[in-house]
Motif scaffolding. Sequence first.
Motif, mmCIF file in Angstrom:
data_model
loop_
_atom_site.group_PDB
_atom_site.id
_atom_site.type_symbol
_atom_site.label_atom_id
_atom_site.label_comp_id
_atom_site.label_asym_id
_atom_site.label_seq_id
_atom_site.Cartn_x
_atom_site.Cartn_y
_atom_site.Cartn_z
ATOM 1 N N PHE A 167 0.573 -1.380 0.143
ATOM 2 C CA PHE A 167 0.169 -0.013 -0.108
ATOM 3 C C PHE A 167 0.806 1.225 0.061
ATOM 4 O O PHE A 167 1.993 1.231 0.392
ATOM 5 N N MET A 168 0.312 2.180 -0.391
ATOM 6 C CA MET A 168 1.123 3.530 -0.339
ATOM 7 C C MET A 168 1.363 3.908 0.738
ATOM 8 O O MET A 168 0.509 3.685 1.813
ATOM 9 N N ASN A 169 2.580 4.432 1.141
ATOM 10 C CA ASN A 169 3.035 5.024 2.351
ATOM 11 C C ASN A 169 3.045 4.027 3.614
ATOM 12 O O ASN A 169 2.869 4.564 4.632
ATOM 13 N N ALA A 170 2.914 2.589 3.158
ATOM 14 C CA ALA A 170 2.975 1.858 4.184
ATOM 15 C C ALA A 170 4.159 1.857 5.128
ATOM 16 O O ALA A 170 4.101 1.449 6.405
ATOM 17 N N TYR A 171 5.321 2.339 4.756
ATOM 18 C CA TYR A 171 6.489 2.297 5.263
ATOM 19 C C TYR A 171 6.461 3.189 6.468
ATOM 20 O O TYR A 171 7.002 3.017 7.490
ATOM 21 N N ALA A 172 5.336 4.232 6.594
ATOM 22 C CA ALA A 172 5.462 5.044 7.634
ATOM 23 C C ALA A 172 4.530 4.569 8.698
ATOM 24 O O ALA A 172 4.263 4.648 9.873
ATOM 25 N N LEU A 193 2.644 -15.477 1.376
ATOM 26 C CA LEU A 193 2.305 -13.939 1.369
ATOM 27 C C LEU A 193 3.375 -13.272 1.697
ATOM 28 O O LEU A 193 4.303 -13.632 2.603
ATOM 29 N N THR A 194 3.638 -12.133 1.107
ATOM 30 C CA THR A 194 4.610 -11.045 1.210
ATOM 31 C C THR A 194 3.959 -9.585 1.674
ATOM 32 O O THR A 194 3.228 -9.264 0.855
ATOM 33 N N VAL A 195 4.508 -8.985 2.640
ATOM 34 C CA VAL A 195 3.791 -7.823 3.244
ATOM 35 C C VAL A 195 4.927 -6.861 3.066
ATOM 36 O O VAL A 195 6.198 -6.875 3.703
ATOM 37 N N SER A 196 4.859 -5.668 2.155
ATOM 38 C CA SER A 196 6.044 -4.855 1.995
ATOM 39 C C SER A 196 6.439 -4.158 3.304
ATOM 40 O O SER A 196 7.724 -3.932 3.295
ATOM 41 N N SER A 197 5.683 -3.848 4.168
ATOM 42 C CA SER A 197 6.098 -3.066 5.447
ATOM 43 C C SER A 197 7.011 -4.118 6.186
ATOM 44 O O SER A 197 7.725 -3.648 6.991
ATOM 45 N N MET A 198 7.114 -5.314 5.993
ATOM 46 C CA MET A 198 7.753 -6.391 6.680
ATOM 47 C C MET A 198 9.078 -6.613 6.018
ATOM 48 O O MET A 198 10.087 -6.819 6.668
ATOM 49 N N LEU A 199 8.796 -6.569 4.516
ATOM 50 C CA LEU A 199 10.158 -6.765 3.969
ATOM 51 C C LEU A 199 10.861 -5.697 3.901
ATOM 52 O O LEU A 199 12.020 -5.624 3.829
ATOM 53 N N LEU A 200 10.318 -4.609 3.336
ATOM 54 C CA LEU A 200 11.142 -3.397 2.837
ATOM 55 C C LEU A 200 10.284 -2.048 3.015
ATOM 56 O O LEU A 200 9.645 -1.463 2.410
ATOM 57 N N PRO A 201 10.467 -1.743 4.652
ATOM 58 C CA PRO A 201 9.625 -0.470 4.892
ATOM 59 C C PRO A 201 10.442 0.790 4.643
ATOM 60 O O PRO A 201 10.996 1.558 5.602
ATOM 61 N N SER A 202 10.612 1.145 3.342
ATOM 62 C CA SER A 202 11.114 2.352 3.044
ATOM 63 C C SER A 202 10.527 3.059 1.832
ATOM 64 O O SER A 202 9.563 2.333 1.269
ATOM 65 N N ILE A 203 10.867 4.090 1.513
ATOM 66 C CA ILE A 203 10.353 5.273 0.724
ATOM 67 C C ILE A 203 10.443 4.541 -0.745
ATOM 68 O O ILE A 203 11.532 3.743 -1.162
ATOM 69 N N ARG A 204 9.794 5.215 -1.645
ATOM 70 C CA ARG A 204 9.725 4.980 -2.921
ATOM 71 C C ARG A 204 8.734 3.742 -3.455
ATOM 72 O O ARG A 204 9.153 2.701 -3.370
ATOM 73 N N PHE A 205 7.699 4.132 -3.678
ATOM 74 C CA PHE A 205 6.458 3.034 -4.130
ATOM 75 C C PHE A 205 6.875 1.950 -5.092
ATOM 76 O O PHE A 205 6.646 0.933 -4.771
#
Length: 709
Positions: A167-172, A193-205
């Motif tokens: 999701f957009m801005n999920a790193y924050a 299942l892969t969740v972006s905020s667990m794998l790569l919580p960083s900027i740039r979508f």
Amino acid sequence: MGSRIGIDVGGTFTDFVLTREGAPPLLHKVLSTPSDPSIAVVEGIRDLAAMVEPPIDPRAFAASLDTIVHGTTVATNATLTRTGAKSALLTTAGVRDALEMRRGIREEQYDNTFTNVKPLVPRHLRVGVRGRLDRAGREIEPLSLADVDHAVAHFRREGVEAVSICFMNAYANPAHEAAAAERVRAAMPDAYLTVSSMLLPSIRFYERVSTTVLNAYVGPKLNRYLEGLVGRLADAGFRGSLLVMQSGGGVMSPEAARSSPALTLLSGPAGGPGAGLFYAKALGSDRAITTDMGGTSFEASVAVGEPLRVNDGSIARHKIALPMLDIHTIGAGGGSIGWIDGGGMLRMGPQSAGADPGPACYGRGGTLPASTDANLVLGYLDPDYFAGGRMKLSVDAAREAIRSHIAQPMGLSIEEAAAGMYRVVCNNMAQGVREVTIKRGFDPREFPFVAAGGAGPIHSCQICNELSIPLQVVPRESSVLCAMGMLLSDLRHDFVRTFVSGLATLDWARLSELVDGMVAEGDRRLAADRIAPAHRRFAVTLDCRYEKQYHEVGVAVPREALAARDAGAIANGLHREHNRLYGYSLEHEGAAIEIINVRVQATGAVDKLQPVAGEWLGGEPAAALKGRREAWVPEEAAFRKVPVYDGHKLAGGQRIAGPAIVEEVTTSIVLTASWDAVVDRLGSLVLYRKERADLVSALGESRGVEATA
């Protein structure tokens, strides 16, 4: 330190290095089994049981092993061949096409027919759901769980095997992704299942969504492979620790690899740079260019103090934003096929004959001319001694393949065509080295060149001639260098958090809190890996840039400087690195500096291979001389009778004058007319240009050879 094995599964061969206390490494190669790489792994271990002195029962041998460190190409091959899982993407409404739009920048500016790579998730399986966070993580619109449930029902109907959530801005703020992940797990318990905020919580979508999708795409296949490998090893009697090489240069447990399979996308080649630096340090150098030419590909990398890393890259044109070693790969190997393009120009690769059927000279049904066929025709390989004589090569088949596909169409003799194939593939590899040196701000002439891979030392002199590099190192274990490097690697975990702040207005307390949290997480991971506290290390890097720039530069910052709130250490680090990379800095212009990401690397030191010095004799290697044979000398563009030496009979301090050939069971080393060589204390062959004999000097048994490139 007990018995350990490093295993590198390549496209053509699977390499093995066995190390035991007080004994030199034992090297072995078997043909890879692409349908199931674990078959070759177990076969090689059984072979090693018969090769040790005295030979022992394979099951008892497997039970005696303390550790196996394994580099796998499963994730890489799944991406390259697009044979990963059927995948779906759950993302924010309105941005599902970001995976296809990428950054909106054409990768090829001068080809009007060029199209972007096809996404790993087709459009009908990319579903947007309502819900929005701003860049600070504040909720603008609640997540629609009804939309999530509707998407999941669609994925189930389509038979999806893997799901990515980004999701957009999920790193924050990971709350929306966590809620969606809970619904997916409940409805699709068997899906990966892969969740972006667990794998790569960083900027740039785009980078985040591409990395998340890649991780899910290769996850099921790597999971199945590792489960099968663990089962085969257990059946063979192995009860020790299995570790998996990761792209960033460290090793990790199979459990960590299963949860983050994208970390294995450069698993095999990642062992090379550290091993190359190990052998360069034996010569007194803190830097190295390491190259590895196998059957399918050629990798080049640089190390200065330690192997250089990048925080993003790509594989098969798919973006991945996880830490990895800065390794440049091209399709140039012993199996690279020669062909003539539409303009009548000779080309080599990137297509490869692989292990099956292999080059024409293998006699396995291959009819296309490969680099190995050219090397055989040029006299660089002994048809009766390939792989120590276990594999006989057909000179007639090699000559016929070159004649019909290259020589006759181009109006050349077979020998001229073979020499042309050799020169073209060497030029291709020289260009690959330029990518990691000149384009990174390094002068290749200032680095020892470490030549590795079964085919690498055959071509290294010509590559170095192209680049004016005066010093080479061919390690005793060069043909299995990546497998060797795996035994020199520590456990490693990398963490990243986005932290956008101007340096002048930096909230030091918040930065320290963030770093301390990442260090604590790394400490927990290393404790789970059973690494003693005294062997745990933590390094902090800040991604910095000058204000209004787009790209960041990684700046290593000592934790003491953070504790002292030393802004100057951060600024000076950016100025130095920016100047090295781009030839200038804005130090004197007073440009404002921004921090974008904070990175912490947690390292757990493990027992390392200790070098074993060989016999020191010096003088001429008369006892190692096998005879003479006709071989092509590039500097003279002619065949000459050159001496051929048995590399296994060479001892420290002995010197060889080029042109010459040194044969070993797993490789051949070709010294062209411009080069001489001396054997160092570790059994490595150190090659130097004839006019630069000053680069090496025999210093006796205690130190071997010292290099000052």
